[in-house]
Enzyme design. Structure first.
Site, mmCIF file in Angstrom:
data_model
loop_
_atom_site.group_PDB
_atom_site.id
_atom_site.type_symbol
_atom_site.label_atom_id
_atom_site.label_comp_id
_atom_site.label_asym_id
_atom_site.label_seq_id
_atom_site.Cartn_x
_atom_site.Cartn_y
_atom_site.Cartn_z
ATOM 1 N N THR A 130 52.689 29.740 63.821
ATOM 2 C CA THR A 130 51.791 30.773 63.301
ATOM 3 C C THR A 130 50.285 30.177 63.598
ATOM 4 O O THR A 130 50.170 28.921 63.497
ATOM 5 C CB THR A 130 51.726 31.032 61.784
ATOM 6 O OG1 THR A 130 50.724 31.802 61.444
ATOM 7 C CG2 THR A 130 51.918 29.896 60.853
ATOM 8 N N ASP A 131 49.345 30.997 63.783
ATOM 9 C CA ASP A 131 47.962 30.599 63.723
ATOM 10 C C ASP A 131 47.366 30.007 62.444
ATOM 11 O O ASP A 131 46.478 29.220 62.562
ATOM 12 C CB ASP A 131 46.919 31.838 64.209
ATOM 13 C CG ASP A 131 46.893 32.816 63.278
ATOM 14 O OD1 ASP A 131 47.602 32.908 62.344
ATOM 15 O OD2 ASP A 131 46.214 33.881 63.622
ATOM 16 N N GLU A 132 48.158 30.185 61.311
ATOM 17 C CA GLU A 132 47.622 29.575 60.148
ATOM 18 C C GLU A 132 47.720 28.207 60.001
ATOM 19 O O GLU A 132 47.040 27.443 59.098
ATOM 20 C CB GLU A 132 48.340 30.232 58.835
ATOM 21 C CG GLU A 132 48.202 31.750 58.661
ATOM 22 C CD GLU A 132 48.434 32.254 57.451
ATOM 23 O OE1 GLU A 132 48.702 31.505 56.536
ATOM 24 O OE2 GLU A 132 48.579 33.682 57.394
ATOM 25 N N TYR A 158 52.245 27.849 52.244
ATOM 26 C CA TYR A 158 52.767 28.430 53.529
ATOM 27 C C TYR A 158 52.329 27.840 54.623
ATOM 28 O O TYR A 158 53.390 27.554 55.552
ATOM 29 C CB TYR A 158 52.491 29.981 53.412
ATOM 30 C CG TYR A 158 52.934 30.784 54.692
ATOM 31 C CD1 TYR A 158 54.289 30.598 55.111
ATOM 32 C CD2 TYR A 158 52.033 30.796 55.653
ATOM 33 C CE1 TYR A 158 54.700 31.345 56.423
ATOM 34 C CE2 TYR A 158 52.193 31.673 56.835
ATOM 35 C CZ TYR A 158 53.556 31.671 57.156
ATOM 36 O OH TYR A 158 53.940 32.099 58.349
ATOM 37 N N LYS A 162 54.755 25.743 57.319
ATOM 38 C CA LYS A 162 54.775 26.120 58.751
ATOM 39 C C LYS A 162 54.348 24.995 59.758
ATOM 40 O O LYS A 162 55.088 24.562 60.878
ATOM 41 C CB LYS A 162 54.070 27.363 59.119
ATOM 42 C CG LYS A 162 54.838 28.659 58.555
ATOM 43 C CD LYS A 162 56.209 28.903 58.984
ATOM 44 C CE LYS A 162 56.292 29.094 60.393
ATOM 45 N NZ LYS A 162 57.721 29.786 60.967
HETATM 46 P P1 NAD Z 1 60.039 38.058 57.078
HETATM 47 O O1 NAD Z 1 59.935 37.432 55.748
HETATM 48 O O2 NAD Z 1 60.054 39.440 57.378
HETATM 49 O O3 NAD Z 1 61.320 37.420 57.451
HETATM 50 C C1 NAD Z 1 61.996 36.400 57.382
HETATM 51 C C2 NAD Z 1 63.545 36.173 57.588
HETATM 52 O O4 NAD Z 1 63.967 34.977 57.479
HETATM 53 C C3 NAD Z 1 64.305 37.008 56.349
HETATM 54 O O5 NAD Z 1 65.489 37.905 57.174
HETATM 55 C C4 NAD Z 1 64.927 36.043 55.377
HETATM 56 O O6 NAD Z 1 66.031 36.441 55.054
HETATM 57 C C5 NAD Z 1 65.137 35.059 56.564
HETATM 58 N N1 NAD Z 1 65.275 33.523 55.906
HETATM 59 C C6 NAD Z 1 64.347 33.114 55.197
HETATM 60 N N2 NAD Z 1 64.804 31.847 54.936
HETATM 61 C C7 NAD Z 1 65.720 31.677 55.351
HETATM 62 C C8 NAD Z 1 66.714 30.552 55.549
HETATM 63 N N3 NAD Z 1 66.575 29.423 54.817
HETATM 64 N N4 NAD Z 1 67.928 30.584 56.292
HETATM 65 C C9 NAD Z 1 68.014 31.888 57.025
HETATM 66 N N5 NAD Z 1 67.272 32.774 56.931
HETATM 67 C C10 NAD Z 1 66.268 32.720 56.288
HETATM 68 O O7 NAD Z 1 59.072 37.434 58.106
HETATM 69 P P2 NAD Z 1 58.341 37.659 59.353
HETATM 70 O O8 NAD Z 1 57.156 38.413 59.019
HETATM 71 O O9 NAD Z 1 59.310 38.457 60.393
HETATM 72 O O10 NAD Z 1 58.143 36.396 60.004
HETATM 73 C C11 NAD Z 1 59.213 35.724 60.840
HETATM 74 C C12 NAD Z 1 58.469 34.417 61.404
HETATM 75 O O11 NAD Z 1 57.447 34.700 62.149
HETATM 76 C C13 NAD Z 1 58.436 33.497 60.252
HETATM 77 O O12 NAD Z 1 58.746 32.142 60.721
HETATM 78 C C14 NAD Z 1 56.681 33.390 60.126
HETATM 79 O O13 NAD Z 1 56.287 32.263 59.775
HETATM 80 C C15 NAD Z 1 56.317 33.775 61.679
HETATM 81 N N6 NAD Z 1 55.137 34.473 61.629
HETATM 82 C C16 NAD Z 1 55.064 35.701 61.140
HETATM 83 C C17 NAD Z 1 53.588 36.160 61.386
HETATM 84 C C18 NAD Z 1 53.432 37.690 60.853
HETATM 85 O O14 NAD Z 1 52.313 38.328 61.004
HETATM 86 N N7 NAD Z 1 54.561 38.349 59.978
HETATM 87 C C19 NAD Z 1 52.761 35.571 62.118
HETATM 88 C C20 NAD Z 1 52.938 34.473 62.741
HETATM 89 C C21 NAD Z 1 54.055 33.759 62.565
HETATM 90 O O1 DAU Z 2 47.986 34.945 60.843
HETATM 91 C C1 DAU Z 2 49.562 34.732 60.886
HETATM 92 C C2 DAU Z 2 50.207 35.285 59.382
HETATM 93 O O2 DAU Z 2 49.605 36.564 59.010
HETATM 94 C C3 DAU Z 2 51.560 34.868 59.063
HETATM 95 O O3 DAU Z 2 51.979 33.484 59.498
HETATM 96 C C4 DAU Z 2 52.124 35.242 57.860
HETATM 97 O O4 DAU Z 2 53.522 35.234 57.792
HETATM 98 C C5 DAU Z 2 51.594 36.433 57.451
HETATM 99 O O5 DAU Z 2 52.160 37.004 56.301
HETATM 100 C C6 DAU Z 2 50.239 36.771 57.763
HETATM 101 O O6 DAU Z 2 49.509 36.072 56.791
HETATM 102 P P1 DAU Z 2 48.413 36.685 56.027
HETATM 103 O O7 DAU Z 2 47.984 36.007 54.757
HETATM 104 O O8 DAU Z 2 47.027 36.739 56.953
HETATM 105 O O9 DAU Z 2 48.980 38.313 55.773
HETATM 106 P P2 DAU Z 2 48.694 39.184 54.483
HETATM 107 O O10 DAU Z 2 49.283 40.646 55.054
HETATM 108 O O11 DAU Z 2 49.392 38.442 53.336
HETATM 109 O O12 DAU Z 2 47.212 39.218 54.357
HETATM 110 C C7 DAU Z 2 46.174 39.814 55.403
HETATM 111 C C8 DAU Z 2 44.935 39.998 54.897
HETATM 112 O O13 DAU Z 2 44.879 40.792 53.948
HETATM 113 C C9 DAU Z 2 44.338 38.576 54.193
HETATM 114 O O14 DAU Z 2 43.289 38.026 54.533
HETATM 115 C C10 DAU Z 2 44.530 38.947 52.636
HETATM 116 C C11 DAU Z 2 44.194 40.442 52.558
HETATM 117 N N1 DAU Z 2 45.107 41.122 51.632
HETATM 118 C C12 DAU Z 2 46.377 40.875 51.625
HETATM 119 C C13 DAU Z 2 47.158 41.589 50.412
HETATM 120 C C14 DAU Z 2 48.701 41.428 50.349
HETATM 121 C C15 DAU Z 2 44.314 42.017 50.555
HETATM 122 O O15 DAU Z 2 43.343 42.001 50.712
HETATM 123 N N2 DAU Z 2 45.088 42.450 49.816
HETATM 124 C C16 DAU Z 2 46.455 42.374 49.607
HETATM 125 O O16 DAU Z 2 47.016 43.025 48.657
#
Ligand code: NAD
Ligand code: DAU
Length: 345
Positions: A130-132, A158, A162
């Protein structure tokens, strides 16, 4: 760059938001490749996200933990590709309790790497980072972007977990010569996202007549990438990325949270009065912004589905039209679907 062909790809976390979109992409675009989806089905894993694949001979679901070494040995036995995206994924949850993040994202990643190293076919291992991991950029220097060389400075539990997985993948390549590639991408949006993340949370709150909780001053910036663009980028790196390399993936779509909120309100015909300013997230990263020139230059990938307002509006529409999906998710009732398909296990 030569293109690899795969016979059997193991996807971890394939019942989550990005994972389900990726499994669907693989079955659609690479129908000759067998896909095994290993997922623990935590609170965010939902097999309804994969509805329709149950009768598909090229697809198999295994309920399991990436931290279960014996099971991973079994699952990876004849795999030639692993796409590792199973993780605890929500920053706010990591602030409340970081332990599951360390267990799944750090220990789980190492366990999976070890299984891949033992596997006879020596599968290519793609880690979805992730970019985080790069930390936070200032708001007053819009020219600054995260490149693949930016030092890792994660700020939340988190992000730290990662980053832990990310450097373990690096170490596996460096020490053991494993064929590893890593993607670091920005915030995803699209169908099947768990309604704790900001876009589905805000949209579903508004449908239910509730206000949207905007953290702090709303000036934090995220770069929004459509999940289908992200999945295509993952497949591109899996097939054509160079071993040991990291590729940033972004949407060229930076927005403040306030801009995002106004766009959602506009798409839903709601007014400013629906915003509730709430206390800020602890340690809230100010700005994420991706320099994605490397993946474009070296692999020819760039986003084509992420542009707003169109992509945001179609995502809002998806949640409006799939109220049953998110209502079941919110109530936890989607677990009944799993039990019906697979029984209690
Ligand atoms: P999500 O929470 O929707 O899905 C995560 C999945 O992983 C779920 O199905 C969960 O059951 C499974 N899981 C969790 N722990 C596990 C374990 N120990 N063994 C097997 N399965 C397990 O998350 P997402 O948003 O789909 O993110 C997927 C991946 O992408 C993550 O690695 C996250 O860090 C990365 N990512 C997400 C975003 C985003 O914006 N959502 C951005 C950058 C990177
Ligand atoms: O950048 C990649 C990441 O993006 C992934 O690695 C993470 O898995 C994914 O959850 C996401 O992280 P963020 O923390 O950026 O996403 P979130 O949707 O939780 O929040 C997006 C922005 O919105 C953040 O600046 C916080 C803000 N926010 C979020 C929530 C849930 C609010 O203002 N109110 C809210 O209730």
């Amino acid at each position: 760059m030569s293109e690899r062909a795969f016979e059997h790809i193991v996807v971890t976390g394939g019942a989550g938001f990005i994972g389900a979109n990726f499994v669907r992409l693989l079955r659609r675009e690479r129908p000759g490749v067998r896909v095994t989806n290993v997922d623990l089905l935590t609170y965010s894993g939902n097999l309804e996200n994969l509805a329709g694949l149950e009768g598909d001979d090229g697809y198999r679901f295994v309920k399991g933990d990436v931290g279960d070494a014996a099971l991973m040995d079994e699952v990876l036995r004849d795999a030639d590709g692993v796409v590792h995206m199973a993780a605890e994924s929500h920053v706010d949850r990591s602030i409340m309790d970081s332990r599951p993040f360390i267990v799944s994202n750090v220990l789980g990643t190492q366990t999976l790497l070890d299984a891949a190293r033992r596997s006879p076919r020596k599968p290519r291992f793609l880690y979805v980072s992730t970019d985080e991991v790069y930390g936070s950029l200032p708001l007053d220097k819009p020219e600054e972007l995260f490149t693949e060389e930016t030092p890792l400075q994660p700020n939340s539990p988190y992000a730290a977990s990662k980053a832990g997985g990310d450097v373990l993948v690096r170490a596996a390549h460096h020490t053991f010569g494993m064929d590893c590639v890593t993607t670091r991408c920005s915030n995803n949006f699209g169908a099947y996202q768990f309604p704790e993340k900001v876009i589905p949370l805000f949209v579903t709150n508004l449908i239910e007549g509730k206000k949207v909780p905007l953290y702090g001053d709303g000036k934090n910036v995220r770069d929004w990438l459509h999940v289908e663009d992200h999945c295509e980028a993952i497949l591109t790196v899996l097939e054509r990325g160079a071993a040991g390399e990291v590729y940033n993936v972004g949407g060229n779509n930076e927005r403040t949270n306030l801009e995002l909120t106004h766009s959602i309100l506009a798409a839903m015909g709601k007014g400013e009065a629906m915003i509730e300013y709430v206390p800020d997230r602890l340690g809230h990263d100010r700005r994420y912004a991706i320099d994605a020139r490397k993946i474009k230059r070296e692999l020819g990938w760039e986003p084509t589905r992420s542009a707003w307002p169109g992509a945001l509006e179609s995502t809002v529409r998806w949640y409006v039209e799939h109220a049953e999906w998110w209502q079941r998710v919110r109530s936890g009732a989607y677990r009944a679907y799993y039990e019906k398909q697979y029984g209690e296990r």
